[in-house]
Design a protein around this motif. Structure first.
Motif, mmCIF file in Angstrom:
data_model
loop_
_atom_site.group_PDB
_atom_site.id
_atom_site.type_symbol
_atom_site.label_atom_id
_atom_site.label_comp_id
_atom_site.label_asym_id
_atom_site.label_seq_id
_atom_site.Cartn_x
_atom_site.Cartn_y
_atom_site.Cartn_z
ATOM 1 N N MET A 1 -34.050 40.391 16.539
ATOM 2 C CA MET A 1 -33.357 40.455 15.447
ATOM 3 C C MET A 1 -31.794 40.096 16.207
ATOM 4 S SD MET A 1 -32.042 43.233 12.704
ATOM 5 C CE MET A 1 -31.552 44.287 13.793
ATOM 6 N N ALA A 2 -31.408 40.716 17.191
ATOM 7 C CA ALA A 2 -30.141 40.788 17.920
ATOM 8 C C ALA A 2 -29.725 39.270 18.408
ATOM 9 C CB ALA A 2 -30.150 41.617 19.009
ATOM 10 N N THR A 3 -30.755 38.650 18.858
ATOM 11 C CA THR A 3 -30.609 37.241 19.274
ATOM 12 C C THR A 3 -30.669 36.271 18.233
ATOM 13 O OG1 THR A 3 -33.198 36.880 19.523
ATOM 14 C CG2 THR A 3 -31.967 37.567 21.422
ATOM 15 N N ARG A 9 -32.913 36.126 8.852
ATOM 16 C CA ARG A 9 -33.891 35.345 9.854
ATOM 17 C C ARG A 9 -34.883 36.213 10.576
ATOM 18 N NH1 ARG A 9 -29.031 31.717 11.461
ATOM 19 N NH2 ARG A 9 -28.299 33.364 12.392
ATOM 20 N N ALA A 10 -34.125 37.400 11.097
ATOM 21 C CA ALA A 10 -35.018 38.217 11.724
ATOM 22 C C ALA A 10 -36.150 38.703 10.808
ATOM 23 C CB ALA A 10 -34.370 39.494 12.094
ATOM 24 N N ALA A 11 -35.792 39.150 9.345
ATOM 25 C CA ALA A 11 -36.852 39.430 8.409
ATOM 26 C C ALA A 11 -37.923 38.412 8.339
ATOM 27 C CB ALA A 11 -36.115 39.750 7.113
ATOM 28 N N GLU A 12 -37.591 37.088 8.201
ATOM 29 C CA GLU A 12 -38.369 35.984 8.120
ATOM 30 C C GLU A 12 -39.198 35.812 9.420
ATOM 31 O OE1 GLU A 12 -36.147 32.297 7.742
ATOM 32 O OE2 GLU A 12 -35.256 33.174 5.740
ATOM 33 N N THR A 13 -38.747 35.867 10.616
ATOM 34 C CA THR A 13 -39.550 35.921 11.717
ATOM 35 C C THR A 13 -40.581 37.162 11.905
ATOM 36 O OG1 THR A 13 -37.605 35.120 12.953
ATOM 37 C CG2 THR A 13 -39.569 36.180 14.263
ATOM 38 N N LEU A 14 -40.290 38.191 11.243
ATOM 39 C CA LEU A 14 -41.311 39.419 11.174
ATOM 40 C C LEU A 14 -42.109 39.569 9.740
ATOM 41 C CD1 LEU A 14 -39.106 42.189 12.401
ATOM 42 C CD2 LEU A 14 -40.736 40.906 13.694
ATOM 43 N N TYR A 15 -41.973 38.281 8.773
ATOM 44 C CA TYR A 15 -42.783 38.401 7.748
ATOM 45 C C TYR A 15 -42.524 39.457 6.784
ATOM 46 C CZ TYR A 15 -44.986 34.616 10.446
ATOM 47 O OH TYR A 15 -45.289 33.513 11.222
ATOM 48 N N ILE A 16 -41.328 39.961 6.769
ATOM 49 C CA ILE A 16 -40.913 41.018 5.979
ATOM 50 C C ILE A 16 -39.700 40.480 4.969
ATOM 51 C CG2 ILE A 16 -41.774 42.785 7.212
ATOM 52 C CD1 ILE A 16 -38.987 43.727 8.191
ATOM 53 N N THR A 17 -39.210 41.297 3.968
ATOM 54 C CA THR A 17 -38.257 40.824 3.224
ATOM 55 C C THR A 17 -36.995 41.155 3.797
ATOM 56 O OG1 THR A 17 -38.207 42.962 1.836
ATOM 57 C CG2 THR A 17 -39.594 41.128 1.027
ATOM 58 N N GLN A 18 -35.784 40.777 3.457
ATOM 59 C CA GLN A 18 -34.330 41.046 3.902
ATOM 60 C C GLN A 18 -34.294 42.592 3.811
ATOM 61 O OE1 GLN A 18 -31.314 38.630 2.898
ATOM 62 N NE2 GLN A 18 -29.777 40.079 3.750
ATOM 63 N N SER A 19 -34.590 42.916 2.487
ATOM 64 C CA SER A 19 -34.233 44.453 1.915
ATOM 65 C C SER A 19 -35.332 45.294 2.928
ATOM 66 C CB SER A 19 -34.470 44.792 0.341
ATOM 67 O OG SER A 19 -35.873 44.448 0.251
#
Length: 75
Positions: A1-3, A9-19
């Motif tokens: 996420m930090a990168t 975008r981090a949420a998308e990468t982990l297949y979870i919602t932004q919330s």
């Protein structure tokens, strides 16, 4: 996420919602008693505490990977 410099975008990468991602970060900040992210604009920056935590988290993940490899596990 930090990168990625973006919670969405981090949420998308982990297949979870932004919330869900935001909730997990907030829970971690609550547990640690420190703000990890500077949320003043749409992108975020790590706080000093966030940068310190990232260093430890990266070391823990590397240690976990090494332990799995030493035990012959790949999952």
């Amino acid at each position: 996420m930090a990168t990625l410099r973006s919670i969405s975008r981090a949420a998308e990468t982990l297949y979870i919602t932004q919330s869900a991602m935001s909730s997990r970060i907030a829970a971690l900040e609550e547990e640690l008693g420190r703000l990890l992210l500077d949320r003043r604009d749409k992108t975020f920056r790590l706080t000093i505490a966030g940068a310190r935590f990232l260093t430890h988290a990266e070391r823990l993940l590397a240690l976990q990977k090494a332990a799995k490899e030493a035990l012959g596990g790949t999952h």
